[in-house]
Design an enzyme around this catalytic site. Structure first.
Site, mmCIF file in Angstrom:
data_model
loop_
_atom_site.group_PDB
_atom_site.id
_atom_site.type_symbol
_atom_site.label_atom_id
_atom_site.label_comp_id
_atom_site.label_asym_id
_atom_site.label_seq_id
_atom_site.Cartn_x
_atom_site.Cartn_y
_atom_site.Cartn_z
ATOM 1 N N ARG A 165 -3.592 2.801 8.859
ATOM 2 C CA ARG A 165 -2.486 3.676 9.245
ATOM 3 C C ARG A 165 -3.083 4.977 9.766
ATOM 4 O O ARG A 165 -3.641 5.013 10.836
ATOM 5 C CB ARG A 165 -1.563 3.935 8.036
ATOM 6 C CG ARG A 165 -0.614 2.809 7.762
ATOM 7 C CD ARG A 165 -0.082 2.864 6.362
ATOM 8 N NE ARG A 165 -1.158 2.624 5.408
ATOM 9 C CZ ARG A 165 -0.987 2.454 4.108
ATOM 10 N NH1 ARG A 165 0.214 2.521 3.603
ATOM 11 N NH2 ARG A 165 -2.006 2.225 3.314
ATOM 12 N N HIS A 190 3.030 -4.327 6.212
ATOM 13 C CA HIS A 190 2.157 -5.470 5.907
ATOM 14 C C HIS A 190 2.478 -6.647 6.841
ATOM 15 O O HIS A 190 1.573 -7.316 7.343
ATOM 16 C CB HIS A 190 2.368 -5.951 4.464
ATOM 17 C CG HIS A 190 1.890 -4.994 3.403
ATOM 18 N ND1 HIS A 190 2.685 -4.610 2.355
ATOM 19 C CD2 HIS A 190 0.697 -4.370 3.223
ATOM 20 C CE1 HIS A 190 1.993 -3.790 1.557
ATOM 21 N NE2 HIS A 190 0.797 -3.619 2.070
ATOM 22 N N SER A 218 3.710 0.911 0.164
ATOM 23 C CA SER A 218 4.453 0.336 -0.967
ATOM 24 C C SER A 218 4.866 1.438 -1.943
ATOM 25 O O SER A 218 5.979 1.413 -2.473
ATOM 26 C CB SER A 218 3.595 -0.694 -1.703
ATOM 27 O OG SER A 218 3.270 -1.756 -0.849
ATOM 28 N N LYS A 273 -4.623 -2.622 -13.317
ATOM 29 C CA LYS A 273 -3.914 -1.905 -12.253
ATOM 30 C C LYS A 273 -2.409 -2.121 -12.452
ATOM 31 O O LYS A 273 -1.924 -3.247 -12.334
ATOM 32 C CB LYS A 273 -4.367 -2.459 -10.891
ATOM 33 C CG LYS A 273 -4.050 -1.535 -9.749
ATOM 34 C CD LYS A 273 -4.800 -1.946 -8.499
ATOM 35 C CE LYS A 273 -4.322 -1.189 -7.287
ATOM 36 N NZ LYS A 273 -5.043 -1.548 -6.076
HETATM 37 P P1 ADP Z 1 -4.583 -2.349 -1.538
HETATM 38 O O1 ADP Z 1 -4.292 -1.997 -2.968
HETATM 39 O O2 ADP Z 1 -5.598 -3.423 -1.373
HETATM 40 O O3 ADP Z 1 -4.825 -1.165 -0.641
HETATM 41 P P2 ADP Z 1 -1.998 -2.682 -0.222
HETATM 42 O O4 ADP Z 1 -1.016 -3.753 -0.539
HETATM 43 O O5 ADP Z 1 -1.554 -1.273 -0.466
HETATM 44 O O6 ADP Z 1 -3.265 -3.075 -1.061
HETATM 45 O O7 ADP Z 1 -2.480 -2.772 1.278
HETATM 46 C C1 ADP Z 1 -3.128 -3.881 1.800
HETATM 47 C C2 ADP Z 1 -3.618 -3.583 3.214
HETATM 48 O O8 ADP Z 1 -2.507 -3.358 4.071
HETATM 49 C C3 ADP Z 1 -4.482 -2.332 3.342
HETATM 50 O O9 ADP Z 1 -5.477 -2.589 4.314
HETATM 51 C C4 ADP Z 1 -3.529 -1.275 3.824
HETATM 52 O O10 ADP Z 1 -4.193 -0.256 4.554
HETATM 53 C C5 ADP Z 1 -2.636 -2.103 4.721
HETATM 54 N N1 ADP Z 1 -1.306 -1.508 4.901
HETATM 55 C C6 ADP Z 1 -0.429 -1.120 3.962
HETATM 56 N N2 ADP Z 1 0.684 -0.592 4.500
HETATM 57 C C7 ADP Z 1 0.499 -0.635 5.849
HETATM 58 C C8 ADP Z 1 1.271 -0.209 6.998
HETATM 59 N N3 ADP Z 1 2.443 0.413 6.867
HETATM 60 N N4 ADP Z 1 0.741 -0.428 8.212
HETATM 61 C C9 ADP Z 1 -0.470 -1.011 8.337
HETATM 62 N N5 ADP Z 1 -1.246 -1.417 7.325
HETATM 63 C C10 ADP Z 1 -0.776 -1.234 6.091
#
Ligand code: ADP
Length: 158
Positions: free
Chosen positions: A89, A16, A127, A40
């Protein structure tokens, strides 16, 4: 251009942070928008997630942290946001992100979703993966900032 980076951030990872920094290379300011939907289930409460983000971004300039519990497009309209940042990703992210971006566009045509490609080292970082690993007491120090690692370890302490 007013941009937001929305997500659950349960918890924030180095992946992130990589996307956030890429966003800051292009935009003057990025608001990290932490979503809170009571249905959620998250490991960390909304307060904890926001607190962690503030801790780990305290030395990064031009970032704001906010939370929201409603519909993203409503937040966008109300705050006159013109850009939404998301991270990609593997191909597996594409389908979901594509669906989300097009659904949001259907509801509001006054903003654009901008995708940033992750750094190869964060390709498999999520995450949920970090939580699983922390639960099993694995080494996660290259995946999340130190403060986040400590909070995860505390959560899973017997
Ligand atoms: P959501 O529940 O909205 O998907 P996340 O916190 O899982 O929330 O992710 C938020 C954003 O960050 C999403 O666009 C996700 O694809 C991106 N993201 C999460 N982990 C990574 C990573 N390792 N590299 C790049 N982008 C990421």
């Amino acid at each position: 251009m007013k941009v937001i980076y929305p997500g659950t951030f349960d918890p924030i990872t180095n992946g992130h942070l990589d996307i956030l920094k890429r966003g800051l290379n292009l935009f003057e300011e990025v608001t990290l928008l932490v979503s809170f939907h009571p249905w959620k289930k998250t490991l960390f409460s909304i307060e904890e997630r926001v607190e962690m983000i503030k801790e780990v971004t305290k030395d990064i300039k031009n970032i704001k942290v906010e939370s929201y519990s409603g519909l993203l497009v409503d937040y966008i309209k109300k705050n006159k946001i013109t850009g939404v940042i998301r991270g990609l990703r593997a191909v597996s992210d594409f389908e979901y992100e594509f669906q989300m971006a097009l659904t949001n566009r259907e509801m509001n045509r006054d903003f654009e979703t901008i995708f940033f490609m992750t750094d190869i080292q964060y390709m498999y970082l999520s995450s949920s993966m970090v939580k699983e690993l922390a639960k099993l007491n694995a080494d996660i120090k290259n995946m999340v900032p130190k403060e986040v690692m400590e909070r995860l370890q505390n959560k899973y302490k017997a």
